[in-house]
Motif scaffolding. Structure first.
Motif, PDB file in Angstrom:
ATOM      1  N   HIS A  81       1.394  -1.266   0.183  1.00 55.82           N
ATOM      2  CA  HIS A  81       0.287   0.196  -0.011  1.00 55.82           C
ATOM      3  C   HIS A  81       0.824   1.032  -0.183  1.00 55.82           C
ATOM      4  O   HIS A  81       0.416   2.163  -0.849  1.00 55.82           O
ATOM      5  N   MET A  82       2.211   1.046   0.780  1.00 53.66           N
ATOM      6  CA  MET A  82       2.927   2.316   1.469  1.00 53.66           C
ATOM      7  C   MET A  82       3.613   2.554  -0.359  1.00 53.66           C
ATOM      8  O   MET A  82       3.366   3.981  -1.118  1.00 53.66           O
ATOM      9  N   LYS A  83       3.817   1.981  -1.361  1.00 56.35           N
ATOM     10  CA  LYS A  83       4.721   2.115  -2.983  1.00 56.35           C
ATOM     11  C   LYS A  83       3.438   2.139  -4.130  1.00 56.35           C
ATOM     12  O   LYS A  83       3.508   3.187  -4.444  1.00 56.35           O
ATOM     13  N   ALA A  84       1.718   1.617  -3.294  1.00 54.68           N
ATOM     14  CA  ALA A  84       1.041   2.683  -3.631  1.00 54.68           C
ATOM     15  C   ALA A  84       0.422   3.494  -3.805  1.00 54.68           C
ATOM     16  O   ALA A  84       0.102   4.425  -5.427  1.00 54.68           O
ATOM     17  N   LEU A  85       0.624   4.266  -3.243  1.00 53.27           N
ATOM     18  CA  LEU A  85       0.285   5.583  -2.416  1.00 53.27           C
ATOM     19  C   LEU A  85       1.527   6.464  -3.102  1.00 53.27           C
ATOM     20  O   LEU A  85       1.598   7.579  -3.246  1.00 53.27           O
ATOM     21  N   GLY A  86       2.861   6.386  -3.375  1.00 49.90           N
ATOM     22  CA  GLY A  86       4.058   6.708  -3.500  1.00 49.90           C
ATOM     23  C   GLY A  86       4.476   6.739  -2.640  1.00 49.90           C
ATOM     24  O   GLY A  86       5.428   8.681  -2.608  1.00 49.90           O
ATOM     25  N   LEU A  87       4.360   6.730  -1.607  1.00 50.36           N
ATOM     26  CA  LEU A  87       5.176   7.353  -0.388  1.00 50.36           C
ATOM     27  C   LEU A  87       6.645   6.295  -0.695  1.00 50.36           C
ATOM     28  O   LEU A  87       7.302   5.327  -1.024  1.00 50.36           O
ATOM     29  N   HIS A  93       9.050  -7.426   6.682  1.00 45.28           N
ATOM     30  CA  HIS A  93       7.980  -7.462   5.636  1.00 45.28           C
ATOM     31  C   HIS A  93       7.920  -6.342   4.195  1.00 45.28           C
ATOM     32  O   HIS A  93       6.839  -6.783   3.565  1.00 45.28           O
ATOM     33  N   VAL A  94       7.736  -5.495   5.780  1.00 45.35           N
ATOM     34  CA  VAL A  94       7.389  -4.071   4.486  1.00 45.35           C
ATOM     35  C   VAL A  94       7.982  -3.789   3.626  1.00 45.35           C
ATOM     36  O   VAL A  94       7.619  -3.359   2.682  1.00 45.35           O
ATOM     37  N   ARG A  95       9.482  -4.102   3.689  1.00 45.79           N
ATOM     38  CA  ARG A  95       9.791  -3.534   2.331  1.00 45.79           C
ATOM     39  C   ARG A  95       9.844  -5.069   1.647  1.00 45.79           C
ATOM     40  O   ARG A  95      10.366  -4.622   0.025  1.00 45.79           O
ATOM     41  N   GLN A  96       9.320  -6.008   1.351  1.00 43.79           N
ATOM     42  CA  GLN A  96       9.074  -6.988   0.813  1.00 43.79           C
ATOM     43  C   GLN A  96       7.951  -6.512   0.234  1.00 43.79           C
ATOM     44  O   GLN A  96       8.185  -6.555  -1.330  1.00 43.79           O
ATOM     45  N   GLY A  97       6.685  -6.147   0.958  1.00 47.15           N
ATOM     46  CA  GLY A  97       6.373  -5.383  -0.559  1.00 47.15           C
ATOM     47  C   GLY A  97       6.063  -3.576  -0.856  1.00 47.15           C
ATOM     48  O   GLY A  97       4.995  -3.710  -1.743  1.00 47.15           O
TER      49      GLY A  97
END
Length: 178
Positions: free
Chosen positions: A40-46, A65-69
């Motif tokens: 989700h962070m990636k999709a938001l462009g954070l 695990h956040v890094r993996q996503g």
């Protein structure tokens, strides 16, 4: 303007027979939630130019695990002060952030993170009521501050721009689901 994003560690394994609370790992649901939040962070462009985190095992595993996503290494600076920190200590950590950092991710624990949001965001502000109800594991809270320096972050001066719980992304990651 400064942007501070708080990330509470994902759900940890209370069944794991570790000697110290500090060493408690994530459980499988926590691992899934952290990866989902990363996506989700990636999709938001954070994007973050500085990451500071508690060195507790459950925080380190959450960030992994956040890094993996998310798809990018967050390269945290580990700060022992964040482990089970009070609101006052967390505010000290914020005030000590590097001057040049504009977008910071701080990963840690409750109740400190929740109380920090409630201190920094004025009563009646959008999304604040949701934080007051509960700041679940693996939740993101993003605040902005009209200041050029981190020591300008003060009580009641933040704008809560985002509050994302894992269950908002996938209902199976909500309470009372395995």
């Amino acid at each position: 303007m400064k942007t501070l994003t708080l990330l509470r560690h994902a759900k940890s394994g209370w069944d794991d027979p570790v000697a110290r609370d500090f060493d408690r790992p994530l459980n499988p649901k926590g691992q899934r939630a952290a990866a989902m939040v990363g996506r989700h962070m990636k999709a938001l462009g954070l994007a973050f130019d500085h990451v500071v985190a508690s060195p507790a095992t459950r925080v380190a595993e959450t960030l992994d695990h956040v890094r993996q996503g998310y798809g990018d290494d967050l390269a945290p600076v580990w700060d022992q002060r964040i482990y089970l920190a009070s609101t006052a200590t967390l505010l000290d950590v914020v005030h000590d952030l590097p001057v040049g950092a504009e977008h910071v991710l701080l990963a840690g624990h409750n109740p400190g993170l929740e109380e920090l949001v409630l201190l920094l965001v004025p009563d009646g502000a959008a999304l604040r009521d949701e934080v007051e109800i509960k700041f679940p594991t693996a939740t993101l809270a993003e605040m902005t501050f009209e200041t050029a320096a981190w020591d300008g972050v003060k009580a009641g001066k933040g704008t809560l721009t985002r509050f994302v719980r894992p269950r908002d992304l996938d209902p199976s990651l909500g309470p009372d689901t395995p």
